[in-house]
Design a protein around this motif. Sequence first.
Motif, PDB file in Angstrom:
ATOM      1  N   ARG A  45      36.457  59.504 -95.773  1.00  0.00           N
ATOM      2  CA  ARG A  45      34.944  60.558 -96.389  1.00  0.00           C
ATOM      3  C   ARG A  45      34.271  61.416 -96.461  1.00  0.00           C
ATOM      4  N   SER A  46      34.564  62.219 -94.796  1.00  0.00           N
ATOM      5  CA  SER A  46      34.119  63.281 -95.162  1.00  0.00           C
ATOM      6  C   SER A  46      35.401  64.965 -95.599  1.00  0.00           C
ATOM      7  N   LEU A  47      36.455  64.174 -95.680  1.00  0.00           N
ATOM      8  CA  LEU A  47      37.279  64.868 -96.794  1.00  0.00           C
ATOM      9  C   LEU A  47      36.731  65.404 -97.377  1.00  0.00           C
ATOM     10  N   VAL A  48      36.600  64.239 -97.904  1.00  0.00           N
ATOM     11  CA  VAL A  48      35.702  64.509 -99.789  1.00  0.00           C
ATOM     12  C   VAL A  48      34.947  64.792-100.119  1.00  0.00           C
ATOM     13  N   GLY A  49      33.790  64.528 -99.320  1.00  0.00           N
ATOM     14  CA  GLY A  49      32.458  64.734 -98.759  1.00  0.00           C
ATOM     15  C   GLY A  49      32.587  66.828 -99.211  1.00  0.00           C
ATOM     16  N   GLU A  50      33.721  67.511 -97.998  1.00  0.00           N
ATOM     17  CA  GLU A  50      33.653  68.640 -98.226  1.00  0.00           C
ATOM     18  C   GLU A  50      33.837  68.636 -99.352  1.00  0.00           C
ATOM     19  N   ARG A  51      35.061  69.137-100.291  1.00  0.00           N
ATOM     20  CA  ARG A  51      35.901  68.857-100.904  1.00  0.00           C
ATOM     21  C   ARG A  51      34.403  68.708-102.095  1.00  0.00           C
ATOM     22  N   LEU A  52      34.012  68.239-102.426  1.00  0.00           N
ATOM     23  CA  LEU A  52      32.380  67.653-103.895  1.00  0.00           C
ATOM     24  C   LEU A  52      31.172  68.230-103.554  1.00  0.00           C
ATOM     25  N   GLY A  53      31.563  69.177-101.999  1.00  0.00           N
ATOM     26  CA  GLY A  53      30.769  69.563-102.080  1.00  0.00           C
ATOM     27  C   GLY A  53      28.877  68.400-101.436  1.00  0.00           C
ATOM     28  N   ALA A  54      29.114  67.348-101.415  1.00  0.00           N
ATOM     29  CA  ALA A  54      27.931  66.651-100.518  1.00  0.00           C
ATOM     30  C   ALA A  54      27.916  66.585 -99.119  1.00  0.00           C
ATOM     31  N   LYS A  55      26.567  66.727 -98.831  1.00  0.00           N
ATOM     32  CA  LYS A  55      25.736  67.209 -98.106  1.00  0.00           C
ATOM     33  C   LYS A  55      25.678  65.518 -97.193  1.00  0.00           C
ATOM     34  N   PRO A 207      48.383  51.836 -90.226  1.00  0.00           N
ATOM     35  CA  PRO A 207      48.766  52.564 -91.262  1.00  0.00           C
ATOM     36  C   PRO A 207      47.460  53.733 -91.150  1.00  0.00           C
ATOM     37  N   GLU A 208      45.892  52.626 -90.790  1.00  0.00           N
ATOM     38  CA  GLU A 208      44.609  53.636 -90.706  1.00  0.00           C
ATOM     39  C   GLU A 208      45.216  54.301 -89.381  1.00  0.00           C
ATOM     40  N   ASN A 209      45.550  54.305 -88.390  1.00  0.00           N
ATOM     41  CA  ASN A 209      45.837  55.355 -87.413  1.00  0.00           C
ATOM     42  C   ASN A 209      46.525  56.408 -87.674  1.00  0.00           C
ATOM     43  N   VAL A 210      47.218  56.245 -88.096  1.00  0.00           N
ATOM     44  CA  VAL A 210      47.957  58.264 -88.611  1.00  0.00           C
ATOM     45  C   VAL A 210      47.669  58.189 -89.955  1.00  0.00           C
ATOM     46  N   THR A 211      47.109  58.133 -90.620  1.00  0.00           N
ATOM     47  CA  THR A 211      46.091  58.674 -91.668  1.00  0.00           C
ATOM     48  C   THR A 211      44.941  59.496 -90.957  1.00  0.00           C
ATOM     49  N   VAL A 212      44.155  59.120 -89.781  1.00  0.00           N
ATOM     50  CA  VAL A 212      43.495  59.873 -89.199  1.00  0.00           C
ATOM     51  C   VAL A 212      44.129  60.986 -88.778  1.00  0.00           C
ATOM     52  N   GLY A 213      45.128  61.089 -87.983  1.00  0.00           N
ATOM     53  CA  GLY A 213      46.155  62.281 -87.780  1.00  0.00           C
ATOM     54  C   GLY A 213      46.509  62.981 -88.508  1.00  0.00           C
ATOM     55  N   LEU A 214      46.278  62.896 -90.014  1.00  0.00           N
ATOM     56  CA  LEU A 214      46.352  64.119 -91.509  1.00  0.00           C
ATOM     57  C   LEU A 214      45.653  64.152 -91.807  1.00  0.00           C
ATOM     58  N   GLU A 215      44.374  63.513 -91.324  1.00  0.00           N
ATOM     59  CA  GLU A 215      42.774  63.950 -92.015  1.00  0.00           C
ATOM     60  C   GLU A 215      42.105  65.515 -91.527  1.00  0.00           C
ATOM     61  N   GLN A 216      42.785  65.263 -89.967  1.00  0.00           N
ATOM     62  CA  GLN A 216      41.971  66.678 -89.242  1.00  0.00           C
ATOM     63  C   GLN A 216      42.348  67.742 -89.761  1.00  0.00           C
ATOM     64  N   PRO A 217      41.145  68.680 -89.799  1.00  0.00           N
ATOM     65  CA  PRO A 217      40.897  69.779 -89.952  1.00  0.00           C
ATOM     66  C   PRO A 217      42.066  70.445 -90.450  1.00  0.00           C
TER      67      PRO A 217
END
Length: 311
Positions: A45-55, A207-217
Amino acid sequence: MQFFFGFVNTSYIIKFDDGIARGVEWQKYQIKLVMAGEVFSEEWRSLVGERLGAKNPCYDSASLYGTADAGVLGNETPLSICIRRFLANNPDAARSLFGESRLPTLVQYDPLHRFFEVSDRAKHGAESNRTLLFSGDNGVPLLRYHIADTGGTIAYDEMLKFLGEWRFDPLETLQQQGTRGIHSLPFVYVFGRSDFTVSYFGANIYPENVTVGLEQPEIKEWVTGKFVLQVKEDADKNRFLSVVVELAPGVEASEEKKEAIATSIHFQLRRLNSEFANYVPPEYQMPQVKLASMGDPEYFPIGVKHRYTRR
């Protein structure tokens, strides 16, 4: 300013990246997202918000929980999102509340229109079979309808009491931004499909646990978010955790990227999954990562619904 509302499947973040690559200034359009169909992480959610400029992540997106048979059963609210984001950052609290090492979808529902129960089987001790039943006054009334979703219900006051024990007050957090989105309605939580897990040394790997590892900055710019999780054996019949990761367009594979991705996944598995941390011997914990190009025909064929695990 224009406002666009989209109905979004969580696997399509790459479409936003395509827009950025073509010079689309998403932040100009103040996009709000409506999502359904998949459990996603708060990092996503944070990653998509960052892409779209959501605050404001508690107000800029919402996920629906529903079925074709009954329509919308519940939906995220700013309050449920605020709570879920706290739980994402406090995995011990999440495990205590939900009883698992993965974060479910958390929504609120109106009990005057939809009534949820947990199956009797779960009440008699089979925690892994906490199947949701719901009743609703539809065109064809549904009574204790069973769609094999695993989850549970939490009363509003019970939720606030639990969070208070962890020294978190979501009402105070939201009231700093106004009171919109605070409703004293019960909560229902829904896990992703349990048959998408893999078993490794007796630990359930989600899979949810692995996903978080791929979504790090340090990782997220390299990958699309798709991966294939498997337990394999080497030539000596030693088991290992394999993760094949799809690279983003224009990103080339390298040993440095493989090591960074493996380290990130390993760290998040240990942080989020107590079974992995305690059951899997340390020398077998580091996943073996393979990087594949986007659309790889063996692992990521285009036009086919993706499965995140193989057995």
